[in-house]
Write an enzyme that holds these catalytic residues in place. Structure first.
Site, PDB file in Angstrom:
ATOM      1  N   CYS A  22      -5.406   0.538   4.043  1.00 41.63           N
ATOM      2  CA  CYS A  22      -5.487  -0.900   4.319  1.00 41.63           C
ATOM      3  C   CYS A  22      -6.922  -1.392   4.248  1.00 41.63           C
ATOM      4  O   CYS A  22      -7.189  -2.524   3.847  1.00 41.63           O
ATOM      5  CB  CYS A  22      -4.891  -1.194   5.684  1.00 41.63           C
ATOM      6  SG  CYS A  22      -5.759  -0.366   7.050  1.00 41.63           S
TER       7      CYS A  22
ATOM      8  N   GLN B 221       0.806  -1.215   0.000  1.00 41.09           N
ATOM      9  CA  GLN B 221       0.000   0.000   0.000  1.00 41.09           C
ATOM     10  C   GLN B 221       0.838   1.263   0.000  1.00 41.09           C
ATOM     11  O   GLN B 221       0.347   2.338  -0.360  1.00 41.09           O
ATOM     12  CB  GLN B 221      -0.967   0.010   1.185  1.00 41.09           C
ATOM     13  CG  GLN B 221      -0.322   0.148   2.549  1.00 41.09           C
ATOM     14  CD  GLN B 221      -1.330   0.048   3.680  1.00 41.09           C
ATOM     15  OE1 GLN B 221      -1.805  -1.036   4.011  1.00 41.09           O
ATOM     16  NE2 GLN B 221      -1.665   1.187   4.290  1.00 41.09           N
TER      17      GLN B 221
ATOM     18  N   ASN C 187      -1.121  -9.457   4.634  1.00 39.61           N
ATOM     19  CA  ASN C 187      -0.909  -8.030   4.874  1.00 39.61           C
ATOM     20  C   ASN C 187      -0.775  -7.293   3.544  1.00 39.61           C
ATOM     21  O   ASN C 187      -0.765  -7.916   2.471  1.00 39.61           O
ATOM     22  CB  ASN C 187       0.341  -7.833   5.738  1.00 39.61           C
ATOM     23  CG  ASN C 187       0.359  -6.513   6.472  1.00 39.61           C
ATOM     24  OD1 ASN C 187      -0.473  -5.633   6.233  1.00 39.61           O
ATOM     25  ND2 ASN C 187       1.317  -6.351   7.367  1.00 39.61           N
TER      26      ASN C 187
ATOM     27  N   HIS D 110      -5.412  -1.265  11.828  1.00 43.82           N
ATOM     28  CA  HIS D 110      -5.001  -1.866  10.568  1.00 43.82           C
ATOM     29  C   HIS D 110      -5.994  -2.938  10.136  1.00 43.82           C
ATOM     30  O   HIS D 110      -6.530  -3.678  10.970  1.00 43.82           O
ATOM     31  CB  HIS D 110      -3.615  -2.492  10.729  1.00 43.82           C
ATOM     32  CG  HIS D 110      -2.913  -2.791   9.434  1.00 43.82           C
ATOM     33  ND1 HIS D 110      -3.002  -1.998   8.315  1.00 43.82           N
ATOM     34  CD2 HIS D 110      -2.098  -3.838   9.088  1.00 43.82           C
ATOM     35  CE1 HIS D 110      -2.273  -2.524   7.340  1.00 43.82           C
ATOM     36  NE2 HIS D 110      -1.723  -3.637   7.783  1.00 43.82           N
TER      37      HIS D 110
END
Length: 326
Positions: free
Chosen positions: A124, A118, A289, A264
């Protein structure tokens, strides 16, 4: 600097980065001392970043809505539902999933897209929502297609673009706007478009979301059933320890990893169990992630399952896709 190709513009910048590095090493050592799992916290590409720089790598923004997520919650939404909530389906216990495999990983099924990065755009929430939609679309028997995170960053006005947002609002945007286009049609650029939303009716390929659900806080057995019988889950957590993570299973206490300090959004793609050096075993989630494949375990990490570690069961959503539309 050598290991991570770091170049600084001035001596002053070098000194500032060195201060950040020293601070982050001390924090990593603290996490390592306190971790009860098998996690390793050591120098990675983020160790020269300041606290504010590190927070730009996240982007889950729950703000004042945290009081809506309580352990006593028995259904994903209150009886006094808004129009938005009415469109989300009621979560029911997956009774058909009582006989579940001890370990499961959707990556082995070829329905999980490659790990993205990102960058400094705190979106996120968009990566998490879009990643789940990609996977669910593929699980339905369609080709795995990378979908547009940038569309949500630029066009979802219920969220804040590169300044944070929520996965449930992102899923609702996809429902309300008739789907999300492919990443090829609207590629990610790690910033908001200066020209605003650039997606239009001329975009032919879209993946639509039929419905989504929030799994009640703390219901990790229900999360396991969903993952084993339906697909990946969009989850939030306190990611402050992840900045220093290298590998292994994270098992941090609430002092270092407050479960309510959600910052997150990520994607649970599977689960399993690992034996520790002392002979005991630790159940874990496999989590995707959005910090690149050169972080963690090739872009993934594992975290203890069954103890709401770092708030992994605090803000959880599943989605069902509708298919392809124009």
């Amino acid at each position: 600097m050598r290991d991570h190709d770091k170049v600084y513009s001035s001596v002053e910048d070098l000194l500032r980065r060195h201060e950040n590095f020293v601070t982050n090493v001390e924090k990593a050592e603290d996490y390592q001392r306190e971790d009860s799992g098998t996690a390793v916290f050591e120098v990675n590409k983020f160790f020269d970043l300041s606290d504010s720089d590190l927070q730009q790598l996240t982007g889950l923004n729950l703000d004042s809505t945290l009081e809506d997520i309580q352990p006593s919650l028995q259904a994903p939404f209150s009886s006094n539902q808004t129009d938005t909530e009415m469109r989300a389906f009621q979560f029911n216990s997956l009774r058909h999933g009582d006989d579940l495999p001890e370990a499961f990983d959707w990556r082995a099924e070829g329905v999980i897209s490659k790990v993205k990065e990102q960058g400094k755009c705190a979106c996120c929430w968009a990566f998490s929502a879009v990643g789940v939609v990609e996977a669910m679309h593929a699980i339905q028997g369609n080709n795995l297609t990378e979908l547009s995170v940038q569309q949500l960053v630029d066009c979802d006005m219920s969220n804040g673009g590169c300044n944070g947002g929520r996965m449930d609002d992102a899923l609702q945007y996809i429902i309300d706007n008739g789907g999300v286009v492919s990443d090829q049609a609207y590629p990610y650029k790690a910033s908001e478009s200066e020209r605003g939303c650039l997606v239009g009716e001329e975009e032919g390929f879209k993946v639509k979301v039929k419905e989504y659900s929030r799994i009640p806080y703390g219901e990790e057995e229900e999360m396991k059933k969903w993952v084993a019988t339906r697909g990946p889950l969009s989850v939030g957590m306190n990611a402050n320890g992840l900045f220093y993570y290298s590998g292994g299973v994270i098992d941090l206490n609430q002092r270092l990893c407050n479960p309510k300090a959600q910052n997150h959004a990520l994607i649970i793609v599977g689960y399993g169990e690992e034996e520790k050096k002392d002979g005991t075993s630790i159940p874990y989630w496999i989590v995707k992630n959005s910090w690149g494949s050169d972080w963690g375990e090739k872009g993934y990490f594992r975290i203890r399952r069954g103890a709401d570690t770092c708030g992994i069961s605090y803000f959880v959503h599943g989605a069902i896709t509708e298919g392809i539309g124009a």
